[in-house]
Design a protein around this motif. Structure first.
Motif, mmCIF file in Angstrom:
data_model
loop_
_atom_site.group_PDB
_atom_site.id
_atom_site.type_symbol
_atom_site.label_atom_id
_atom_site.label_comp_id
_atom_site.label_asym_id
_atom_site.label_seq_id
_atom_site.Cartn_x
_atom_site.Cartn_y
_atom_site.Cartn_z
ATOM 1 N N VAL A 97 -8.948 42.325 110.581
ATOM 2 C CA VAL A 97 -8.957 40.917 110.198
ATOM 3 C C VAL A 97 -9.603 40.075 111.294
ATOM 4 C CG1 VAL A 97 -7.508 38.923 109.698
ATOM 5 C CG2 VAL A 97 -6.972 41.141 108.657
ATOM 6 N N SER A 98 -9.380 40.468 112.542
ATOM 7 C CA SER A 98 -9.930 39.730 113.684
ATOM 8 C C SER A 98 -11.450 39.851 113.809
ATOM 9 C CB SER A 98 -9.276 40.200 114.979
ATOM 10 O OG SER A 98 -9.456 41.592 115.150
ATOM 11 N N ASP A 99 -12.077 40.706 113.008
ATOM 12 C CA ASP A 99 -13.543 40.807 112.990
ATOM 13 C C ASP A 99 -14.181 39.711 112.137
ATOM 14 O OD1 ASP A 99 -13.328 44.421 112.859
ATOM 15 O OD2 ASP A 99 -13.585 43.105 114.602
ATOM 16 N N VAL A 106 -14.865 42.386 103.113
ATOM 17 C CA VAL A 106 -14.316 43.736 103.096
ATOM 18 C C VAL A 106 -12.809 43.684 103.303
ATOM 19 C CG1 VAL A 106 -16.434 44.803 103.953
ATOM 20 C CG2 VAL A 106 -14.655 44.096 105.561
ATOM 21 N N ALA A 107 -12.148 44.735 102.898
ATOM 22 C CA ALA A 107 -10.717 44.854 103.136
ATOM 23 C C ALA A 107 -10.478 45.494 104.503
ATOM 24 C CB ALA A 107 -10.063 45.689 102.047
ATOM 25 N N GLU A 108 -9.406 45.083 105.136
ATOM 26 C CA GLU A 108 -9.062 45.656 106.430
ATOM 27 C C GLU A 108 -8.932 47.169 106.318
ATOM 28 O OE1 GLU A 108 -5.305 44.391 108.142
ATOM 29 O OE2 GLU A 108 -6.257 44.341 110.136
ATOM 30 N N GLY A 109 -9.513 47.871 107.292
ATOM 31 C CA GLY A 109 -9.458 49.325 107.283
ATOM 32 C C GLY A 109 -10.674 49.976 106.640
ATOM 33 N N ASN A 110 -11.426 49.204 105.877
ATOM 34 C CA ASN A 110 -12.645 49.719 105.246
ATOM 35 C C ASN A 110 -13.837 49.600 106.192
ATOM 36 O OD1 ASN A 110 -11.198 50.307 102.993
ATOM 37 N ND2 ASN A 110 -12.232 48.829 101.650
ATOM 38 N N THR A 112 -15.933 38.245 106.295
ATOM 39 C CA THR A 112 -14.519 37.967 106.044
ATOM 40 C C THR A 112 -13.821 39.283 105.782
ATOM 41 O OG1 THR A 112 -15.032 35.809 105.094
ATOM 42 C CG2 THR A 112 -12.849 36.737 104.639
ATOM 43 N N VAL A 113 -12.815 39.569 106.583
ATOM 44 C CA VAL A 113 -12.021 40.783 106.423
ATOM 45 C C VAL A 113 -10.644 40.359 105.927
ATOM 46 C CG1 VAL A 113 -11.111 42.854 107.520
ATOM 47 C CG2 VAL A 113 -13.288 41.860 108.314
ATOM 48 N N ARG A 114 -10.269 40.786 104.744
ATOM 49 C CA ARG A 114 -8.995 40.401 104.153
ATOM 50 C C ARG A 114 -7.934 41.456 104.441
ATOM 51 N NH1 ARG A 114 -12.461 42.154 100.239
ATOM 52 N NH2 ARG A 114 -11.703 43.848 98.888
ATOM 53 N N ALA A 115 -6.742 40.952 104.650
ATOM 54 C CA ALA A 115 -5.636 41.856 105.000
ATOM 55 C C ALA A 115 -5.187 42.674 103.796
ATOM 56 C CB ALA A 115 -4.467 41.038 105.545
#
Lengths: 111, 113
Positions: A83-85, A13-17, A108-111
């Motif tokens: 991202v830290s998740d 996922v993207a950060e913030g989603n 994986t959380v991408r910035a």
């Protein structure tokens, strides 16, 4: 026998989603369900648990999980991923003082 | 992790040699567990203990033995290590209630060559 299944090996996922990690369970009797997180080269850390009561359980680091008895599911959620998740997440069910774990889902959380 | 320590943290051993891993707790919890973690399998229970000298097998106990002579210590022994026992081993403890989950140690990475 009690068991849990995590149908997704990986979630990206993207950060913030919003983030959702899926878990389904199979138990006889009342389920005691848990979510754990594992960061690289670390042991597992407790996130939250469902024993009884409200179907929406709130846990550490902004995570929550929804217990759905009719769908035998216990999905982990976070409204806005960081991202830290990024880590390995395990669902588990307890029976007779033993925990049975799912195979794990890598988030994986991408910035 | 607070209250539970595993030793050693890393070990490389040769096939056929005996290996003992140690789990030590300071929480005075009744239940202690040994799991192994392998990719694609999650954590699988090897053995567990529900009191001093009271132990039982988990789902992957073949090739492993355990002992618990004191509340605080739970030992896992590989009598004759094999390459299939290369894994990360975790110890866990819990209170005497179904309401609680586990507290995990930091793990022991064992490589059998």
């Amino acid at each position: 026998a009690q068991s849990v299944a995590q149908p997704e090996d990986q979630v990206n996922v993207a950060e913030g989603n919003p983030l959702t990690v899926k878990c389904t369970y199979s138990v006889s009797g009342n389920p005691y369900l848990f979510w754990y997180v594992q960061y690289p080269n670390r042991g597992l850390q407790f996130l939250l648990k469902y024993i009884t009561g409200d179907n929406l359980v709130k846990g550490s680091y902004g995570f929550e999980a929804e217990f759905n008895k009719s769908q035998t599911s216990f999905h982990l959620k976070k409204p806005s991923a960081l991202v830290s998740d990024s880590a390995l997440y395990f669902c588990a069910v307890r029976s007779d003082y033993k925990l049975s774990f799912g195979a794990g889902t890598t988030v994986t959380v991408r910035a | 992790d607070a209250g539970i320590t595993q030793s050693p943290r890393h070990k490389v051993t040769e096939t056929g040699t005996p290996v003992t891993l140690r789990c030590h707790q300071t929480e005075n919890h009744r239940y202690m567990y040994w799991y192994r973690q392998d990719p694609g399998h999650g954590l699988r229970l090897i053995h567990y203990s529900y009191g001093v000298k009271d132990t039982d097998k988990g789902e992957v106990s073949d090739g492993y033995s355990v002992s618990r002579s004191k509340t605080e210590d739970f030992l896992l022994t590989l009598e004759s290590a094999t390459s299939s026992q290369t894994s990360v081993y975790f110890c866990a403890i819990t209170k005497d209630s179904t309401w609680y989950g586990y507290t995990f140690g930091s793990g022991t990475r064992l490589t059998v060559v």
